[in-house]
Every structure is written in C-alpha cells, then in structure tokens.
Design an enzyme around this catalytic site. Structure first.
Site, PDB file in Angstrom:
ATOM      1  CB  VAL A 162       1.604 -12.443   5.797  1.00  0.00           C
ATOM      2  CG1 VAL A 162       2.136 -12.545   7.220  1.00  0.00           C
ATOM      3  CG2 VAL A 162       2.693 -11.980   4.838  1.00  0.00           C
TER       4      VAL A 162
ATOM      5  CD  GLN B 110       0.468  13.120   2.297  1.00  0.00           C
ATOM      6  OE1 GLN B 110       1.536  13.179   2.897  1.00  0.00           O
ATOM      7  NE2 GLN B 110       0.415  13.035   0.979  1.00  0.00           N
TER       8      GLN B 110
ATOM      9  N   GLY C 238       0.835  -1.205   0.000  1.00  0.00           N
ATOM     10  CA  GLY C 238       0.000   0.000   0.000  1.00  0.00           C
ATOM     11  C   GLY C 238       0.866   1.251   0.000  1.00  0.00           C
TER      12      GLY C 238
ATOM     13  CD  GLU D  77     -14.093  11.385  -2.026  1.00  0.00           C
ATOM     14  OE1 GLU D  77     -13.355  12.381  -2.075  1.00  0.00           O
ATOM     15  OE2 GLU D  77     -13.651  10.225  -1.921  1.00  0.00           O
TER      16      GLU D  77
END
Lengths: 437, 437
Positions: free
Chosen positions: A84, A323, A18, A175
C-alpha cells in the site's frame, strides 16, 4: 472451494494481516460483506516468538502461516499480496503498487516498525528484529560471526565477533538476551569446540532504570536476577550515543567493541500516506475515537500499534501489544456489521489479561493483574499461553515438538545459514527486477 | 564436549558435507586421525527431497541439518565454513577464501551442479534446483507468479505466469511435475479463488524418448501414464532451442509462453582448481582408480558425483546418485585407516539397491533389481526408504508429521514467500559487504 459472489456487498478493505487484521476478517465471516485483505507478505507472523527464530530455536515457518490458506474456508475473503502506497479518503480508494483498490470500509492495521529515533548511524549499523526476514538475518549474522571468530588467531581479534549488545530491555530484548545466554552456556562449546565460551559476552542495555519497563517492580527485578545468573551483563540507565559497526558508545564514555548490536529500543506506527497530519500522535500513531474510527473519516478505522485511542485512562493510547490489536480487531469487525445494519456501534473496552515474558528454560515472569509470580510456574503458563495462541494455526504440533526437543536436549534448533547475512534482506531494486543478475 | 587434542594425528581434509563427505567423516570416528570438513554451507542437504521444498510441501529445515551439530559427539571432528578455491597437491594444501589449510589426506566430495551445456540464455533465464537456496527461490517464483496472475485481467496476460515448463524428465523433473500437478489439482482453487485452475498447465520435456531415462521401460511408461492422468503434458524427443525469459522454443518450432522454466536436464562435477586437466572425464568428473584415488596423487581421493571410476561395467563411471556417494565415502574412510596402518586397501564395489521415484500421493515407481512395481505399494516403499534415510537426523519427526498432514489434507506445506524471488539468491557482491545498503 469458494464460490460466493460477494461483489454486490459492501467491500471492507483491511490493510495488514497481523493480529488485528486477522480478527477483523474473522469477525466478518458469513456476513453480508466482501472482505479484501492487503499485505506485502503472503503470511502472518506470530511476533511473540520471533526472537526464537533469531536464535535458531524455531524455524520461521513454525511461527508464520499463509494468509490465503488460513482463510481457505471463508467464502467472502479475498487476498492481494501488494504494497500500500497511500489512501485517498475522498475517492474511497487505496493506492497500491499494483493499482487502485476501492473500499466501502477501510481498516488500517499496518502495525509498527523499529524506531531508531532518527539516529542514522545506528539505523545503518544495528540490527532490528520486527519481521521474519529481519529475524533470519539476525540468525545468519550471529552464526556467521561465530564462524568468523573461529578463524581468528587472537582473543583481541575475536572480541568484536563474540560481544553481543542488545539495546532495549523490553520483552524482546530480555527474551533475546536469555536465548543468547543459553546459546553461550549450552551450545557454543559443542558446535564450536575451538572457541572458549567465556569469550562470548551478552550485554543488555536500556536507558530506563529497570528491565521490562511496563512490568511490576517485582517482575522486573526477578528478570534482572535471572539474566545475571545466566551471565548476561545488564546495563541500566545506559543511553547509546553512537554505533559505527565496530564500537558502540554510551553516554558517559563506556564503549564496547562489537559487530553485533541488536536494536529493540522502540517502535513507531506505520501510517500510509493520505491521513491528515493533524491526526498523528506521538510514536506515529493515528488518533481514533472510542470505536477505533479515524476522526473525520466515518468509514476508516485504525487498530493495534498504529492506533492511538486517547482516553483519561490511556493518555498515550493503549500499549503496543498483541492483545490490544486482537481486541480492537474484534470490536471493529462487529461494529462494521452494526453500521451496515444501521445499528448503534459499541465502544471499545480493553481487557488487560496481563503480561508474560520468558528469560529461558524454567524462567519466566508473569504479571497477571494482582497475581505476580516468577520462575518455573510462570514459564509453564508462558508455554501454555503461547501454544494456545498458536492453536488453530496448523504449525502448533511442530512448534511443540521443537520445544520439547529443545527443552530435553538444550540443543534444539537447526542453526542453518540458509543465506548469508545482508543488512537489507534483499535490496529493494533487485526485488523489482526478478531476472537481473 | 570436545576435548581430544588430535593435532598429533594425520589430518584428513574432506571438501564437502554431502552424502559422501558425511560417510568419510563417520567412518573415521574414534580413529587416530584429525578430521576437518570444509563446506561453503554450514549444513547438509538431503537432496532427494529438495523438490518438496521447491513446492512448499516441506520446509527447508526439514531436509537440512547443521554439519557442526551432527558431529557434536565426534571428538576428532572439526568444521570450517569456507569456500575452497583450489588445491595444491605439491604443498599438500587446500586454498580457501579464508586461507591455506594443510592436509595429509584429502577427500574431494564436492558433488555436482546444474549443467546448462553452455546455453547462456537458458542459464540466465531458467531456474536450476540443486541446492536449498535454489529450491527456495523456485518456491518464491511459483508463488509470486500465482499472485501476479491473480492481478491480471485477461487469460492471455495470465498465460505465461500459469505455464510451468520442466526440462529434463529424470527423477527430479518427474517428481517436480507431479508435485506441481497436485498443487494445481488440490490447492489452486482454494488459495487463489479468483484463478481458474484449468488455466494452469504443467509441461515436462525431455530430448529422450522416455521419462525416467535410467529406469526400466515398465517403470518409465507407468510414470508417464501417472503424470498424464494428473494432467501433465509430457513432451518426449523435445530438445530446447532457446528461452528468453518469456517464450521457450523447441527444435521443430513448438513454443510455449512461460515465465516458469525449471531446468533439471543435466549435472556436471564441481572440481576445485589444481587437479591435472588430463584427469577430467566427460561430465566434469575426476578419473579415479578402484579405491577412488585420483591418479598420480597417492593421498587424494574423489567420491560421489565428482568421481569417475571407469571400469568395463561402468564405462562412464557410476550413476550420480546418493547411494554411490555413500558407499564410496564408507570405502574411502576405511581405506584411509588401512593406509595409516600400512594395511592393503580394499577396492570399491558398488551394490545397486535399485531406484525409486515418486509421482504423487499413492503413486511411485520402484525398480529394485528384478523386482519392478508401480503405484501405491511402491509409494509406501518410497516413503519408508526416505524416512529411514533421514533417520538419525533429528528432523525426521517433523518431516513425518508434515507428510502425514499433507497426505490427509491435500493441503500441506506453508507456502510462505519469505523473500521475494531473485534470480541469484543474493548478489555475490552484496554477500561480501554485509553492511552495505
């Protein structure tokens, strides 16, 4: 071409490709380490645009890219598509479905998944939207239910197929609500001439008293206004009680007949087995120190959504946004090099660049520190930031063309049902038996 | 917006939104008829580029478009996503999984499917490539087997994962062989640095003594030469005896260990139940007269791959190519209007525009009547013809950019495993039970 023999260097294993995992790998380019990334998918997902895949405005491939291909030119990078199952800190091993993998340094960048807060009937019947297969499934569900609705004779029969209930009014829910409202307002009558577009309803529900919870009050109330103008019914302080696949019921008794419930009301970290339970914080996140190190394990780091760095400023850890993962990834990559060089590590410091959310064409919300604005200019910023973020990923031109096309025509996206909707992308058992039928 | 009430006009039902069905619908625009198209998918597939979806050079959405959206502006067009189970010529009804649909005129444009010639073990274990879900499945199979191979320790263990056997050296087999050879030559070492690219082998087998059977001898031998130069092992006069999922065996005893067998050795028409069995020709095609009318049914037409118009020039019917379907579709559309106006019909006449096949970048075969040429110029023609054919479909810009990108970098395509490979796209039962898990 890759030729460097890196096997003599310490091995950094990164679990997850990611936003965070990518940055760790990039920070380790040309350093004296062997980088091995593990992911169950062979691609990275640009999650902020996932909702556009769900509504068919963007193709899945426009917001995903091959992890192998992305690192074609990084000589010390290796990749394994594997799942994993756990970690073994004593042996310095990661357990996977394809065998044990030793590490010298381990970075847990496994991200988060949808949190249904233990409500099994909702988990069973509502749609999550945290991955590309889930977003595609949601797209097929929406399109198939429109096809179904067109075949039905009475308004009453059509109603559950044409009611869309979004639970969770964070950026994803907002959204998605905007995108569905645009589908209703600009596409429905063209593609489905036999349906009356006023029969399609979009509901956005949240138990909080505002939409876009973490945004400023100014941004929140603008978002609500934009949504309502587009025809979305916003239901605040509305707590879901149950959903049986046909009727969703809220505390207080209100209920809506619907086949389409999309759940984006919460996330929780994905923690591999083997981490000391006492280190797990609320929201299933691993407690880490000020360099993202997992307490008690000098060579294990956790970053992004799965990490909780608890400080006086961040009593619940940092927000679960891209972020944070990106900045933590950069910090950890650099600190691993410092550890190898016997240099002191540098503590992580989050720089909040602000928040953006879009409601539709021309309409977005920007909370950039003290600078708060809404509408067309915010939407331009939103477009710009997302295009820049996709920069370097070769799909940006395609994304841009799709967007421009969508914007000019109000009729973007291909709206293809490539596979029928199924609750699970593909049953887990079938995945393991490639030649069964 | 659609508003026209067309219900007072005769209804033309078109089964199938392939090349032929599209043309019928287009020819009926602005005519005094109600057009109703039925298809089990909500999209058209541009089949000539399907092999590029299989190898990941093009995204599925670049070669598919929504049938509803394509006819947004045709007022007399309606669409139903449904599966036709049969037809009832006496009652003038089409039976579908979503109920009976009456017609005044019926056009059967159902196309063809893979023909395994009754060989059940091959049907069970080999991959067909006639539809987008099949092409995507094939892509996931190839990519997953490369991932598998990278995990295996010995050359012997890796061998079956890295051997690719294509059966059927028609255009599909040839184009796929070329694309896989390019994957081997230009991508494998970059994306899978731990694999030795010389361990990957591409075989192309056919029981005929030449590749590209229907092409000129000049074109065929050039294609063979191109393929061999790219490292493809071409096996002619090679008849498959069996394939059990691990080993493919040919008559005479030769065998190859492989997990990847792709079958493009034959097609057969897809005929809905209810057509008189005596009308069915070899290859499962419906015998039609010189206006594509099914004998004995004055208001039923069959076009394209499912039709056999037997004339002295075409003793087995016309070739199963897009141009035949397109030209028949146009002819039938016009003739339906003539029938409604009580005008005489015009017999179908096929205009053969020639054949094109591509082997790779810079390398194609063109047989255009007396004009025969091979190599770079043929490839330019091939590019041009396919782009023009996609014209009007809004995806052409995206296709073009992908192509240019691929051409310049030898590294096009996104190669994402969006879902794991499964033999059947999704089990039929699971499709019918959207909420099972």
């Amino acid at each position: 071409m890759k030729a460097a023999d890196t096997s003599k260097y310490p091995r950094v294993v990164i679990i997850g490709g990611g936003f965070g995992g990518l940055e760790v790998a990039k920070a380790l380019a040309n350093k004296p380490v062997e980088v091995l990334m593990l992911d169950k998918h062979n691609y990275h997902t640009f999650q902020p645009l996932l909702y556009q895949v769900a509504t068919g405005s963007l193709e899945a491939e426009s917001i995903a890219f091959s992890l192998r291909k992305n690192f074609d030119n990084q000589k010390n990078f290796r990749f394994r598509m594997t799942e994993v199952t756990g970690i073994n800190p004593e042996k310095h091993m990661v357990d996977t479905t394809t065998g044990e993998i030793p590490y010298d340094y381990l970075v847990i960048a496994t991200g988060s998944t949808t949190n249904f807060f233990g409500n099994k009937d909702i988990e069973h019947n509502a749609m999550p939207m945290k991955s590309i297969p889930e977003a595609l499934n949601l797209r097929y569900l929406v399109l198939q239910n429109l096809e179904e609705a067109e075949l039905l004779k009475t308004k009453e029969e059509r109603e559950p197929y044409l009611n869309f209930v979004l639970v969770g009014a964070g950026p994803t829910g907002v959204e998605l609500a905007g995108a569905l409202a645009e589908l209703k307002n600009h596409i429905l009558s063209k593609d489905y001439p036999e349906l009356n577009r006023h029969e399609m309803k979009v509901y956005l529900a949240d138990f909080l008293p505002k939409v876009l919870g973490p945004f400023s009050d100014e941004g929140s109330s603008a978002a609500k206004k934009f949504l309502e103008r587009m025809g979305v019914e916003v239901m605040l302080k509305a707590k879901v009680e149950s959903y049986d696949g046909s009727v969703i019921t809220f505390e207080g008794g209100k209920s809506i007949r619907t086949k389409n419930v999309i759940w984006s009301a919460g996330v929780m970290g994905v923690i591999p087995d083997g981490i000391d339970k006492s280190l797990i914080e609320k929201g299933n996140r691993i407690r880490v120190d000020n360099v993202c190190r997992v307490a008690g394990y000098p060579n294990i780091f956790a970053i992004g959504d799965v990490a909780a760095m608890i400080t006086p400023d961040t009593p619940k850890g940092h927000p679960g946004v891209a972020q944070v993962a990106i900045q933590m990834g950069k910090n950890v990559g650099k600190n691993i090099v410092r550890l190898i060089n016997n240099e002191p590590t540098e503590p992580f410091k989050y720089f909040d660049k602000g928040s953006l959310a879009t409601i539709g064409r021309n309409k977005a919300i920007a909370d950039l520190g003290k600078l708060k604005f809404q509408g067309f200019f915010a939407w331009l910023i939103w477009m710009f930031v997302h295009l820049i973020s996709l920069l370097g990923f070769r799909k940006k031109v395609v994304v841009f063309i799709n967007w421009v096309g969508s914007y000019l025509s109000y009729n973007g996206g291909s709206r293809l049902i490539m596979r029928r909707y199924v609750k699970e992308a593909v049953p887990q058992e079938a995945e393991m038996l490639p030649h069964s039928d």
